[in-house]
Write a protein that holds these residues in place. Sequence first.
Motif, short mmCIF file in Angstrom:
data_model
loop_
_atom_site.label_atom_id
_atom_site.label_comp_id
_atom_site.label_asym_id
_atom_site.label_seq_id
_atom_site.Cartn_x
_atom_site.Cartn_y
_atom_site.Cartn_z
N VAL A 136 0.85 -1.19 0.00
CA VAL A 136 0.00 0.00 0.00
C VAL A 136 0.89 1.24 0.00
O VAL A 136 2.01 1.22 0.54
CB VAL A 136 -0.95 0.01 1.22
N GLN A 137 0.40 2.30 -0.62
CA GLN A 137 1.08 3.58 -0.60
C GLN A 137 0.20 4.63 0.06
O GLN A 137 -1.03 4.55 -0.02
CB GLN A 137 1.43 4.04 -2.03
N HIS A 138 0.84 5.60 0.70
CA HIS A 138 0.13 6.69 1.36
C HIS A 138 0.60 8.01 0.78
O HIS A 138 1.79 8.30 0.76
CB HIS A 138 0.38 6.65 2.88
N ARG A 139 -0.35 8.79 0.29
CA ARG A 139 -0.05 10.08 -0.31
C ARG A 139 -0.79 11.21 0.39
O ARG A 139 -1.85 11.00 0.98
CB ARG A 139 -0.43 10.06 -1.80
N GLY A 184 -0.66 15.29 -3.47
CA GLY A 184 -0.37 14.07 -4.22
C GLY A 184 0.99 13.48 -3.90
O GLY A 184 1.36 12.43 -4.45
N GLU A 185 1.76 14.10 -3.01
CA GLU A 185 3.10 13.63 -2.67
C GLU A 185 3.06 12.25 -2.03
O GLU A 185 2.26 12.00 -1.11
CB GLU A 185 3.77 14.62 -1.71
N PHE A 188 -3.76 5.20 -0.68
CA PHE A 188 -4.57 6.05 0.18
C PHE A 188 -4.15 7.50 -0.09
O PHE A 188 -2.97 7.83 -0.03
CB PHE A 188 -4.33 5.75 1.67
N TRP A 189 -5.12 8.37 -0.36
CA TRP A 189 -4.91 9.80 -0.52
C TRP A 189 -5.49 10.46 0.72
O TRP A 189 -6.72 10.54 0.87
CB TRP A 189 -5.60 10.31 -1.79
N ASP A 243 0.39 19.18 7.87
CA ASP A 243 0.91 18.79 9.18
C ASP A 243 0.09 17.65 9.78
O ASP A 243 0.63 16.68 10.33
CB ASP A 243 0.91 19.98 10.15
N ILE A 244 -1.23 17.78 9.69
CA ILE A 244 -2.10 16.75 10.26
C ILE A 244 -1.95 15.44 9.50
O ILE A 244 -1.88 14.36 10.10
CB ILE A 244 -3.57 17.22 10.24
N VAL A 245 -1.88 15.52 8.17
CA VAL A 245 -1.72 14.31 7.36
C VAL A 245 -0.43 13.58 7.73
O VAL A 245 -0.42 12.36 7.95
CB VAL A 245 -1.75 14.65 5.86
#
Length: 431
Positions: free
Chosen positions: A87-90, A95-96, A214-215, A381-383
Motif C-alpha cells: 500500500v502507498q500513502h499520499r 499528491g506527494e 490512500f490519498w 501537518d495533520i496528514v
Amino acid sequence: MSKPDTGSTPKLRVAVIGAGPAGLGAAIEFQKLPFIALRVYEQAQELREVGAGISIQRNTWRMLDALGVYDNIDPNTIFSAEDGHSVQHRNGRTGELLVSNGQEGTPSRHKHARALRTILQQALLKAVDKSKLRLASRLVEINELPDKSLSLRFEDGHTDEVDLLVGADGVRSVVRQFTFPDHRINYTGTTAFRALVNADEILGIPDFPNAVTFWHGPTRWVYTCNLNNGIYEVTARTDIPETNETVSWGQDATPDEFLGLYKEFAPIIQVVLSKVKEVKKFPLFAGPRLPKVTSHDSIALVGDASHPLSGAFGAGAGFALEDVYVLTQAVKWAYERGLPISDALDLYDKIRSPHYKDMYDILDSFRKPDASMKGPSLFDDIVEANIHNKWTNDYHWLYHYDVQAVWKKAYLEEDARRGLKKEEIGVSSRL
C-alpha cells in the motif's frame, strides 16, 4: 464428546449461521471432519457479495493455503502492484508520496493483492458441499435445552437442534446478541462511499499511479486501486453525523453526497471522483471488545461476529479464516482426546480472545491525541502526523501472524498441562 467405537455413534451436530467468508471457511473445515453433521444457514435468498474490493493479505493467503482453496483464485482476476508494495500513502492535497510499504520477507505467493469480493467468495464457495447450505434462512430465536444443546428457530418456521452453534453472521450478529445481550454496536461517525469505475477512465488520467493508494486528508481519505477485469475501485471515507436513516448496511447514494467534502484535495483526485457515477454508502458500525468469543459451552463466534471492528485493519476475511482454523482444529483436538466440546471452545477462546485484545489496543492507541497537533494545524501537518502515528509498520505483525504455529504451540501446551502424551492419544503428526 467421546470418540465413537462404532459407526452408530451420533455425530456432533454443528450449525453455522452466515455464509460470508467466515461461514464458508467454517463449512470447508468442518466438512473435513467425519464426526461432524453440518448445516450452514444464510438469510440471503442467493449468495452474492456486496461492497467493492477486498484485500487479500499475507495472513489471508496463508489461510487459503490451509483450507486448500488457494488455487481456486485465478491470478488474472486479482491486482498486485508490480513494484511489490502492499500500500502507498499520499498527501491528498499535494499528491506527494509519503510512505510506500514494501513486503520484505513475504513469499511471492502470499504478496498483498486486491480483488472483487466475489473472487474470494467464489473461491471459498467452490469448496463447499452445497447440500449443507440452506439459503433464505434468517435465524430469529435461540434457546438452550436442558441437555445443553441449542434449539434454533428460523423466520420461515424451520427449526433445528445442534450441539455447537457457530455465529458467522457478521457485525450485526444474531448469535452474538443472544450470547451477549448487553453488547451493542454503534455508528462510528464515519461512512465509506464505495464505487467501481471503468479502469480505462482512471488509468487515462495523466500521471495517475496504478497502485494501491490512500490519498489522505486530515479527517478523511480517498482509496484507489485497480481490481483488474477492467475495474478500478474508488472509496471515499469521511466523517458524517448520524441521522435517523443511518443503518449498518449498504445503501444507494449519489456522488453529490460526498464530492463537496474533498474540495481541498488535489485536482487529480477531483478528476477521479468525477468519474464516479454509481455509488453505495456504508455507515461503519463497531462495538466494544467481547469478554469472550465463546459461551454456553456450545457457542463460538467467528469473523465480524467475534470482533465487531468494521474493517479497521482491512483484513477481516483473514481474521475470520484464522478464527475458523483455530475453532475447527480445537474441535478436532477435543474429539481425538475424548474431551467435551466445552474444552474445545475454551482452547479456541484462549487463543483468539488475546489476539483481539491486541487489535483493540492498537485502535485505542490511535485515539490518543497527538501532542504535536495542539492548536490550529495545517492540512499537511495533520496528514503527516496521522500517517506517522497510524499507518506505520508497527501493527503489520497482524498480517504476518502465523496462526498455524500459534495453534500448534497452544495445543501442545494444553496436552502437557493435562499430562497427555502423543502416543497415548494417537495424535497425528500433521496436527
